[in-house]
Scaffold this active site. Sequence first.
Site, PDB file in Angstrom:
ATOM      1  N   HIS A  99     -32.192  -7.346   6.788  1.00 60.50           N
ATOM      2  CA  HIS A  99     -33.028  -8.203   5.942  1.00 60.50           C
ATOM      3  C   HIS A  99     -32.164  -8.970   4.935  1.00 60.50           C
ATOM      4  O   HIS A  99     -32.303 -10.186   4.791  1.00 60.50           O
ATOM      5  CB  HIS A  99     -34.067  -7.341   5.210  1.00 60.50           C
ATOM      6  N   GLU A 100     -31.261  -8.253   4.270  1.00 62.43           N
ATOM      7  CA  GLU A 100     -30.406  -8.906   3.268  1.00 62.43           C
ATOM      8  C   GLU A 100     -29.400  -9.850   3.923  1.00 62.43           C
ATOM      9  O   GLU A 100     -29.066 -10.899   3.355  1.00 62.43           O
ATOM     10  CB  GLU A 100     -29.687  -7.854   2.412  1.00 62.43           C
ATOM     11  N   HIS A 113     -30.964 -13.263   4.368  1.00 63.21           N
ATOM     12  CA  HIS A 113     -30.831 -14.060   3.141  1.00 63.21           C
ATOM     13  C   HIS A 113     -29.415 -14.639   3.051  1.00 63.21           C
ATOM     14  O   HIS A 113     -29.233 -15.829   2.763  1.00 63.21           O
ATOM     15  CB  HIS A 113     -31.079 -13.211   1.892  1.00 63.21           C
TER      16      HIS A 113
END
Length: 157
Positions: free
Chosen positions: A67-68, A71
């Site tokens: 998920h990170e 980003h």
Amino acid sequence: MEQAELQKLVETISLESFQKPFRHKAFFNNRLRTTGGRYMLRDHRIELNKKYLEQFGVEELIGIIKHELCHYHLHLEGKGYKHRDQDFRALMKKVGAPRFCSTLPVHTSKSRKQVLYRCQNCGHLYERRRKIDTRKYVCGKCKGKLSFVRENILIEQ
């Protein structure tokens, strides 16, 4: 898991899932409380909550890292890196990253201080969280003098 192992894991996931290298720092931040991780826009580091590894295991941590990294890679490419952006949602779906991480169990036991005072005239008990100056305050029922009884530290479950 140590710092070097975490860095290697993030670099490996980045290469395998995104086919792009991760060239910045990833580390555990013990001060994170309500989130699994965060990506910092200014210096491109990724901070992760170690409690998720301890509570849920490596699979949950890998999901948070993916998920990170979504980003991270989208921000560096100049594309939409925010949760509401289509680029972000499409990349998360492609790599199998979760939108949200599991919730940590709430630690319910809290300690609370209790100070007890008694009116010398009518005997009424007053429970307080803080100490009061008994020379300054009197009983609210009969205006009698208050005396200190005891101080407890209660642990609520």
